[in-house]
Scaffold this active site. Structure first.
Site, PDB file in Angstrom:
ATOM      1  N   GLY A 209       0.835  -1.189   0.000  1.00 18.04           N
ATOM      2  CA  GLY A 209       0.000   0.000   0.000  1.00 18.04           C
ATOM      3  C   GLY A 209       0.873   1.244   0.000  1.00 18.04           C
TER       4      GLY A 209
ATOM      5  N   GLN B  74       2.922  10.072   1.196  1.00 13.65           N
ATOM      6  CA  GLN B  74       4.229   9.402   1.251  1.00 13.65           C
ATOM      7  C   GLN B  74       5.123   9.765   0.068  1.00 13.65           C
ATOM      8  OE1 GLN B  74       2.356   5.337   2.192  1.00 13.65           O
ATOM      9  NE2 GLN B  74       4.329   5.265   3.232  1.00 13.65           N
TER      10      GLN B  74
ATOM     11  N   CYS C 155       6.267   0.100   7.243  1.00 12.65           N
ATOM     12  CA  CYS C 155       5.831   1.311   6.542  1.00 12.65           C
ATOM     13  C   CYS C 155       6.988   1.773   5.660  1.00 12.65           C
ATOM     14  CB  CYS C 155       5.464   2.392   7.557  1.00 12.65           C
ATOM     15  SG  CYS C 155       4.922   3.924   6.790  1.00 12.65           S
ATOM     16  N   LEU C 156       6.694   2.041   4.380  1.00  8.22           N
ATOM     17  CA  LEU C 156       7.765   2.459   3.463  1.00  8.22           C
ATOM     18  C   LEU C 156       8.380   3.787   3.895  1.00  8.22           C
ATOM     19  CD1 LEU C 156       6.310   1.518  -0.052  1.00  8.22           C
ATOM     20  CD2 LEU C 156       7.947   0.240   1.342  1.00  8.22           C
TER      21      LEU C 156
ATOM     22  N   HIS D 219      -4.158   1.454   7.694  1.00  7.32           N
ATOM     23  CA  HIS D 219      -2.808   2.030   7.726  1.00  7.32           C
ATOM     24  C   HIS D 219      -2.717   3.203   6.734  1.00  7.32           C
ATOM     25  CE1 HIS D 219       1.747   1.466   7.910  1.00  7.32           C
ATOM     26  NE2 HIS D 219       1.591   2.281   6.885  1.00  7.32           N
ATOM     27  N   GLU D 220      -3.218   2.984   5.515  1.00  8.04           N
ATOM     28  CA  GLU D 220      -3.099   4.018   4.471  1.00  8.04           C
ATOM     29  C   GLU D 220      -4.004   5.222   4.769  1.00  8.04           C
ATOM     30  OE1 GLU D 220      -0.612   3.763   2.664  1.00  8.04           O
ATOM     31  OE2 GLU D 220      -0.227   1.633   3.012  1.00  8.04           O
TER      32      GLU D 220
ATOM     33  N   HIS E 210      -2.369   7.513   7.043  1.00  4.29           N
ATOM     34  CA  HIS E 210      -1.411   8.408   6.377  1.00  4.29           C
ATOM     35  C   HIS E 210      -2.094   9.685   5.887  1.00  4.29           C
ATOM     36  CE1 HIS E 210       2.480   6.477   6.309  1.00  4.29           C
ATOM     37  NE2 HIS E 210       2.000   5.356   5.835  1.00  4.29           N
TER      38      HIS E 210
HETATM   39 ZN    ZN Z   1       2.926   3.545   5.911  1.00  2.00          ZN
END
Ligand code: ZN
Length: 192
Positions: free
Chosen positions: A48, A53, A91-92, A133-134, A137
């Protein structure tokens, strides 16, 4: 349309802490952003990725799970199950870190798809986790805000040419400090 891998911003960048704005219209720019989000997510082998991000404060995220691709614009969680479940998340934007986060087992989400048409989805399990999670963000919320069970992910050579993943318990403060230091090191002298 040419797709491009965009730079994923990491912890310490204030954009990650801001609330993204609703998308008013899906035009060429938004379509390009969606394509780039998919390309960038794939390049990092993520499941995701949310627009903030890549530094864009728009309420858009993409996900891929079990062969299916999801594009959600202006997602709203309308319903959350009472049942919750804990699971390890990465998480990226916080590379090398995982956290054990409690999420709702099921949710119901309304959004627009990439064509601007309304959609309703009822993901459960890992897909529900990815969505939560997304969507976090989009509100400037990170896994660090959701759990105290945080770990450094360390890959170790086993000696037989294989790598083993080890989780070392850590704290939110330690993670913030490490990323702050890293940010100082990578900042070019001119930008100071
Ligand atoms: Zn993340």
């Amino acid at each position: 349309m040419l797709m491009a891998v965009r730079k994923v911003i990491v912890l310490g960048n204030p954009i990650l802490r801001q609330k993204a704005k609703p998308v008013r219209q899906i035009t060429k720019g938004e379509r390009q952003l969606i394509d780039d989000l998919l390309e960038t997510m794939d390049a990092h082998e993520g499941v995701g990725l949310a627009a903030p991000q890549v530094g864009i404060l728009q309420r858009i995220f993409v996900a891929r799970w079990e062969g299916e691709t999801f594009v959600l614009v202006n997602p709203e969680i309308e319903w959350r199950s009472k049942e919750t479940v804990a699971g390890m998340e990465g998480c990226l934007s916080i590379p090398g870190v995982q956290g054990k986060v409690v999420r709702h087992e099921k949710i119901r989400v309304r959004a627009l798809n990439a064509d601007g048409n309304p959609i309703a989805l009822q993901p459960e399990g890992w897909l529900a986790r990815i969505f939560q999670h997304e969507i976090d963000h989009l509100d400037g919320i990170l896994i660090l805000d959701r759990t105290d069970e945080l770990f450094w992910v360390v890959e170790e050579e086993t000696g037989e040419g294989e790598t083993k993943v080890r989780l070392i318990p850590t704290t939110k403060d330690a993670i913030l400090a490490a990323f702050q230091q890293r940010r100082r090191k990578t900042a070019s002298p001119r930008s100071r």
